[in-house]
Design an enzyme around this catalytic site. Structure first.
Site, PDB file in Angstrom:
ATOM      1  N   LYS A 109       6.921  -5.078  11.179  1.00  0.00           N
ATOM      2  CA  LYS A 109       5.916  -5.120  10.129  1.00  0.00           C
ATOM      3  C   LYS A 109       4.844  -4.048  10.291  1.00  0.00           C
ATOM      4  O   LYS A 109       4.574  -3.313   9.363  1.00  0.00           O
ATOM      5  CB  LYS A 109       5.253  -6.496  10.091  1.00  0.00           C
ATOM      6  CG  LYS A 109       5.967  -7.498   9.244  1.00  0.00           C
ATOM      7  CD  LYS A 109       7.330  -7.943   9.756  1.00  0.00           C
ATOM      8  CE  LYS A 109       7.226  -8.847  10.962  1.00  0.00           C
ATOM      9  NZ  LYS A 109       8.498  -9.439  11.382  1.00  0.00           N
TER      10      LYS A 109
ATOM     11  N   TRP B 146       8.048 -20.326  12.584  1.00  0.00           N
ATOM     12  CA  TRP B 146       9.034 -19.415  11.979  1.00  0.00           C
ATOM     13  C   TRP B 146      10.426 -20.049  12.152  1.00  0.00           C
ATOM     14  O   TRP B 146      10.782 -20.466  13.259  1.00  0.00           O
ATOM     15  CB  TRP B 146       8.957 -18.060  12.695  1.00  0.00           C
ATOM     16  CG  TRP B 146      10.007 -17.073  12.267  1.00  0.00           C
ATOM     17  CD1 TRP B 146      10.356 -16.751  10.988  1.00  0.00           C
ATOM     18  CD2 TRP B 146      10.841 -16.280  13.127  1.00  0.00           C
ATOM     19  NE1 TRP B 146      11.344 -15.803  11.007  1.00  0.00           N
ATOM     20  CE2 TRP B 146      11.667 -15.494  12.296  1.00  0.00           C
ATOM     21  CE3 TRP B 146      10.974 -16.146  14.508  1.00  0.00           C
ATOM     22  CZ2 TRP B 146      12.604 -14.605  12.797  1.00  0.00           C
ATOM     23  CZ3 TRP B 146      11.892 -15.263  15.012  1.00  0.00           C
ATOM     24  CH2 TRP B 146      12.698 -14.497  14.172  1.00  0.00           C
TER      25      TRP B 146
ATOM     26  N   ASP C 272       4.501 -14.956  20.793  1.00  0.00           N
ATOM     27  CA  ASP C 272       5.316 -14.197  19.851  1.00  0.00           C
ATOM     28  C   ASP C 272       4.331 -13.357  19.032  1.00  0.00           C
ATOM     29  O   ASP C 272       3.536 -13.893  18.257  1.00  0.00           O
ATOM     30  CB  ASP C 272       6.097 -15.165  18.946  1.00  0.00           C
ATOM     31  CG  ASP C 272       6.986 -14.428  17.953  1.00  0.00           C
ATOM     32  OD1 ASP C 272       6.960 -13.174  17.912  1.00  0.00           O
ATOM     33  OD2 ASP C 272       7.723 -15.110  17.200  1.00  0.00           O
TER      34      ASP C 272
END
Ligand code: PLA
Length: 443
Positions: free
Chosen positions: A288, A171, A252
């Site tokens: 999300k 990311w 993560d």
């Protein structure tokens, strides 16, 4: 009396010009010798920053007026009509909060206690002995990003010189986070463009070669941007190597529930490491899976080998948070605590999450079918189906990605990533045409 320098700031441009002329006039009379550069900004040396590679895509999308434009840049879930989606459990939890007339006073530095309990249980499983043994330090953070940043500051302060190993690619913001926290990082191999799959051997040898005691950043599930996760057997080998080298795993977890539709299945990598008795760091995000993007709700968890160590770590995380932002926002924390703490809402959440994950899987399939139907060559596009989560790593290079945007008005990141969460079934054919054109006609 107002000092002269303060008075200067209250003047408009025209006034300043008059003043400068007046000063030159006085100077020419030899009455004053000072030079006042009042029309030059003190911020002159600051150059324009480039747009963010992910969030900047949305800015460019908003400026485009083409009717077929499609925003597949940022990973944000949209409905089939391509509208932002507020989960119905979130609305119910918010209604409950309104009815109860809950207060808006400051939270403690570590955040809402009910949230911290719920988030650790969601991560490790409610009956995990680590929780009973109080070996986990959980601090509410400003979503996934803020939680990663707190952990980075903890590493910088208490593990000086220690390196963080991040996957190649990863990311985009990971590098910024560690750079800003002044934590050295390097990459381990992850993606193999030849197989459009995991370079498992490369990953293992790079983790082995890292200096003992490094932090190994791992995506808990639905690796961003590749959509390629290790298998359960591979996770075991990764854990073996990390243990052998005395490294510290740093997860993560930004997509729990979004990869498979199941919260438990998507936490299995973290739980596997925790069950080995390893100490680990885990950043979580509810952007999300609960669609709470702008509420900025997440957490940093540090699993320690003793309750005493966990208490000390937590105290230091609070100490880092206090001068950064003092204490976290309450709204999103209450939503999570209410949803997870109420069995009926919790079940409803799981159903909605399955629905979201299901819609993404179905457009993934439809995109693949459309590409295969249109492409008459022998090219194997099956990697699109093998990838999981919100994204597809198309394999398009920068020039081809530019063509997607410039010619087809399909907005995506320049590494070839598209967010399938922003795609509807109705737009799959169009996207397939854009991908085929970019792949074959641009090199
Ligand atoms: N970690 C990973 C792996 C992510 O993909 C993201 C978000 C985050 C952390 C942080 O999200 P949060 O701060 O909202 O909790 N990545 C997005 C958005 C969805 C972004 O770049 O900020 C993306 O499009 O990659």
């Amino acid at each position: 009396m107002i000092p002269f320098s303060s008075y200067l700031y209250t003047m408009g441009n025209f006034d300043l010009q008059i003043l400068v002329i007046f000063i030159y006039f006085l100077q020419s009379l030899g009455r004053i010798t000072m030079a006042v550069a009042v029309d030059v900004s003190r911020f002159e040396s600051i150059t324009m920053a480039p747009p963010d590679p992910i969030l900047g895509v949305s800015e460019a999308f908003r400026a485009d007026t083409h009717e077929m434009k499609l925003n597949l840049g940022v990973g944000a879930y949209r409905t089939e009509e391509l509208r932002p989606y507020v989960l119905s459990v979130v609305k119910k939890a918010e209604n409950l909060m309104l009815e109860r007339g809950e207060f808006k006073e400051y939270l403690p530095i570590e955040g809402l206690a009910a949230f911290n309990k719920a988030t650790a249980e969601l991560l490790l499983g409610a009956d995990n002995p680590i929780i009973k043994q109080q070996r986990i330090a959980t601090v509410q953070g400003l979503s996934g990003t803020g939680s990663l940043r707190l952990a980075a500051a903890l590493i910088e302060r208490y593990f000086p010189g220690a390196k963080v190993l991040i996957s190649s690619p990863t990311w985009g913001n990971h590098k910024n986070i560690f750079n800003d926290a002044r934590v050295p990082w390097s990459e381990y191999r992850y993606y193999d463009p030849k197989t459009v799959g995991l370079d498992f051997d490369g990953m293992i040898s790079d983790i082995k070669a890292a200096p003992e005691g490094s932090f190994i950043l791992l995506h808990g599930c639905a690796h961003n941007p590749t959509g390629i996760d290790p298998t359960p057997e591979q996770w075991e080998v990764i854990a073996d190597v990390i243990q052998e080298k005395n490294h510290i795993p740093f997860f993560d977890v930004a997509y729990q529930g979004f990869a498979s539709g199941s919260l438990d299945a998507d936490a299995s990598s973290v739980r596997l490491f925790a069950a080995r008795g390893m100490e680990l760091l885990v950043a979580q995000s509810y952007s999300k899976n609960l669609g709470l993007y702008a509420e900025r709700i997440g957490a940093i968890n540090v699993v320690c080998s003793s309750a005493d160590a966990a208490a000390r770590v937590k105290s230091q995380l609070k100490r880092i948070a206090r001068p950064m932002y003092s204490n976290p926002p309450i709204h999103g924390a209450r939503i999570v605590a209410n949803v997870v703490g109420d069995p009926a809402l919790f079940n409803e959440w799981k159903e909605e999450m399955e629905l979201m994950a299901g819609r993404i899987k179905s457009v993934r399939q439809k995109l693949y079918d459309s590409i295969c139907a249109k492409d008459k060559s022998e090219k194997d596009w099956s990697y699109i189906l093998k990838q999981i989560g919100m994204f597809s790593f198309t394999g398009l290079n920068r020039a081809q990605s530019d063509n997607m945007t410039d010619k087809w008005h399909v907005y995506m990141t320049k590494d070839g990533r598209i967010s399938l969460a922003g795609l509807s079934a109705a737009k799959c054919e169009y996207l397939a045409d854009a991908i085929i054109d970019s792949f074959y006609n641009v090199s």
